[in-house]
Scaffold this active site. Structure first.
Site, PDB file in Angstrom:
ATOM      1  N   ASN A  13     -20.538  -9.465   6.301  1.00  0.00           N
ATOM      2  CA  ASN A  13     -21.074 -10.419   4.946  1.00  0.00           C
ATOM      3  C   ASN A  13     -19.841  -9.499   4.210  1.00  0.00           C
ATOM      4  OD1 ASN A  13     -20.576 -11.869   2.591  1.00  0.00           O
ATOM      5  ND2 ASN A  13     -23.187 -11.762   2.628  1.00  0.00           N
ATOM      6  N   TRP A  14     -18.773  -9.512   3.219  1.00  0.00           N
ATOM      7  CA  TRP A  14     -17.430  -8.886   3.032  1.00  0.00           C
ATOM      8  C   TRP A  14     -17.865  -9.167   0.973  1.00  0.00           C
ATOM      9  CZ3 TRP A  14     -11.852  -8.865   4.718  1.00  0.00           C
ATOM     10  CH2 TRP A  14     -12.267  -8.245   6.034  1.00  0.00           C
ATOM     11  N   LYS A  15     -19.074 -10.091   0.659  1.00  0.00           N
ATOM     12  CA  LYS A  15     -19.354 -10.572   0.205  1.00  0.00           C
ATOM     13  C   LYS A  15     -17.726 -11.123  -0.826  1.00  0.00           C
ATOM     14  CE  LYS A  15     -23.452  -8.218  -0.140  1.00  0.00           C
ATOM     15  NZ  LYS A  15     -24.476  -8.637  -0.846  1.00  0.00           N
ATOM     16  N   HIS A  99     -27.091 -17.750   1.791  1.00  0.00           N
ATOM     17  CA  HIS A  99     -27.438 -16.604   1.358  1.00  0.00           C
ATOM     18  C   HIS A  99     -28.323 -16.648   0.395  1.00  0.00           C
ATOM     19  CE1 HIS A  99     -26.383 -12.337  -0.119  1.00  0.00           C
ATOM     20  NE2 HIS A  99     -26.038 -12.154   1.492  1.00  0.00           N
ATOM     21  N   GLU A 101     -28.167 -14.914  -1.857  1.00  0.00           N
ATOM     22  CA  GLU A 101     -27.050 -14.349  -4.049  1.00  0.00           C
ATOM     23  C   GLU A 101     -26.203 -16.406  -4.317  1.00  0.00           C
ATOM     24  OE1 GLU A 101     -24.351 -11.735  -2.255  1.00  0.00           O
ATOM     25  OE2 GLU A 101     -25.835 -10.438  -2.529  1.00  0.00           O
ATOM     26  N   GLU A 170     -33.222 -11.608   5.036  1.00  0.00           N
ATOM     27  CA  GLU A 170     -32.989 -10.677   4.320  1.00  0.00           C
ATOM     28  C   GLU A 170     -33.187 -10.674   3.242  1.00  0.00           C
ATOM     29  OE1 GLU A 170     -27.591 -10.326   5.234  1.00  0.00           O
ATOM     30  OE2 GLU A 170     -28.607 -11.837   3.520  1.00  0.00           O
ATOM     31  N   GLY A 176     -28.044  -4.201  -0.662  1.00  0.00           N
ATOM     32  CA  GLY A 176     -27.598  -4.352  -1.966  1.00  0.00           C
ATOM     33  C   GLY A 176     -28.220  -3.305  -2.610  1.00  0.00           C
ATOM     34  N   SER A 212     -29.136  -3.562   3.744  1.00  0.00           N
ATOM     35  CA  SER A 212     -29.072  -2.350   3.363  1.00  0.00           C
ATOM     36  C   SER A 212     -29.224  -1.778   4.615  1.00  0.00           C
ATOM     37  CB  SER A 212     -30.103  -1.498   2.772  1.00  0.00           C
ATOM     38  OG  SER A 212     -30.273  -2.074   1.371  1.00  0.00           O
ATOM     39  N   GLY A 233     -23.842  -5.829   4.596  1.00  0.00           N
ATOM     40  CA  GLY A 233     -23.007  -6.552   3.242  1.00  0.00           C
ATOM     41  C   GLY A 233     -22.033  -4.880   3.164  1.00  0.00           C
ATOM     42  N   GLY A 234     -22.332  -4.470   2.163  1.00  0.00           N
ATOM     43  CA  GLY A 234     -22.044  -3.246   2.062  1.00  0.00           C
ATOM     44  C   GLY A 234     -21.032  -2.334   2.986  1.00  0.00           C
TER      45      GLY A 234
HETATM   46  C1  PEP Z   1     -26.086  -9.381   2.655  1.00  0.00           C
HETATM   47  O1  PEP Z   1     -25.356  -9.201   1.613  1.00  0.00           O
HETATM   48  O2  PEP Z   1     -26.446 -10.626   3.562  1.00  0.00           O
HETATM   49  C2  PEP Z   1     -26.443  -7.754   2.914  1.00  0.00           C
HETATM   50  C3  PEP Z   1     -27.352  -7.772   3.645  1.00  0.00           C
HETATM   51  O3  PEP Z   1     -25.784  -7.045   2.092  1.00  0.00           O
HETATM   52  P1  PEP Z   1     -26.170  -5.161   2.229  1.00  0.00           P
HETATM   53  O4  PEP Z   1     -26.133  -4.895   3.395  1.00  0.00           O
HETATM   54  O5  PEP Z   1     -25.704  -5.077   1.146  1.00  0.00           O
HETATM   55  O6  PEP Z   1     -28.141  -4.870   1.783  1.00  0.00           O
END
Ligand code: PEP
Length: 252
Positions: A13-15, A99, A101, A170, A176, A212, A233-234
């Site tokens: 997920n590049w956000k 998601h 967010e 999640e 994050g 994470s 994500g990251g």
């Molecule tokens: C996400 O954005 O779905 C996520 C899991 O982010 P991260 O891996 O950065 O925690």
């Protein structure tokens, strides 16, 4: 015992990250290293403006791609929204829905998330339905109740629809933040989700963990019987890290 009947799935997920130069380097990195992750389905969900770039740079690579959201509406006066039909027309395979967010910054309700999942399915796109509790809810011992509440309208879509979607657990406190749920903590929630899916008549839905996930913790998470992959994500913004997650071997 680790269940091997569901093929692992790792989705990046590049956000709201990237630009054309950054993306083309990242995608070149994915293309060149993807062969090592042949036991795993790999996908990236990118911002809408870059779907075109991702489609052309990933063609024939084995890495599939998708969007990070989709409208619940089929078409009409909904300025700024993108329909599932448009995404399907373009060749999009996946859409994240719900998601955390989107739920927290855009007030998306459980029902809206289920409606978005239904819209995606109707257009032939696989929705990745995200669920997860906040830190406050976790500390209040409400994790299972929150997940059940979030999943209820999704389960109401019925077994035929459920069989075609993906769930991502999640925990919001792990997204994050660098704090990952322990494999055992995640497994406990995944097992509960699996029980709900089984009760709704579907056994083979893939349930991903997100929060994470990194190359250093992926293998231990994948060892758990009900964790079928990851939403990342990251770490999805660094090709080598993302590919290492996709190639991680569950230690059995
Ligand atoms: C996400 O954005 O779905 C996520 C899991 O982010 P991260 O891996 O950065 O925690």
């Amino acid at each position: 015992m680790v269940n091997h009947s569901r093929k692992r799935l790792v989705i990046g997920n590049w956000k709201m990250h990237g630009d054309t130069v950054f993306n083309s380097e990242l995608l070149a990195g994915l293309r060149s290293g993807i062969a090592d992750a042949s036991n795993c389905d790999v996908a990236v969900c990118v911002p809408f403006p870059y779907l075109y770039q991702v489609r052309s740079l990933l063609e024939g690579s084995g890495v599939s791609w998708g969007a990070q959201d989709v409208s619940r509406h089929e078409k009409g006066a909904y300025t700024g929204e993108v329909s599932a039909g448009m995404l399907a027309d373009f060749g999009c395979r996946w859409a994240l829905v719900g998601h955390s967010e989107r739920r927290s910054y855009h007030g998306e309700s459980d029902q809206l998330v289920a409606d978005k999942a239904a819209a995606a399915l109707a257009a032939g796109i696989t929705p990745v339905v995200c669920v997860g509790e906040t830190l406050q809810e976790q500390e209040a011992g409400q994790t299972h109740a929150v997940i059940e509440r979030q999943l209820a309208p999704v389960l109401a879509l019925g077994a035929d629809s459920l069989a075609k979607l993906v769930i991502a657990y999640e925990p919001v406190w792990a997204i994050g933040t660098g704090k990952t749920a322990t494999p055992e903590q995640a497994q406990e929630v995944h097992a509960a989700i699996r029980r709900q899916l089984n009760a709704a008549g579907v056994g083979q839905v893939r349930v991903l963990y997100g929060g994470s996930v990194k190359a250093s913790n992926a293998a231990s998470l994948f060892t758990m019987p009900d964790i079928d992959g990851a939403l990342v994500g990251g770490a999805a913004l660094v090709a080598s890290e993302f590919l290492s997650i996709a190639a991680a071997q569950a230690s059995e």
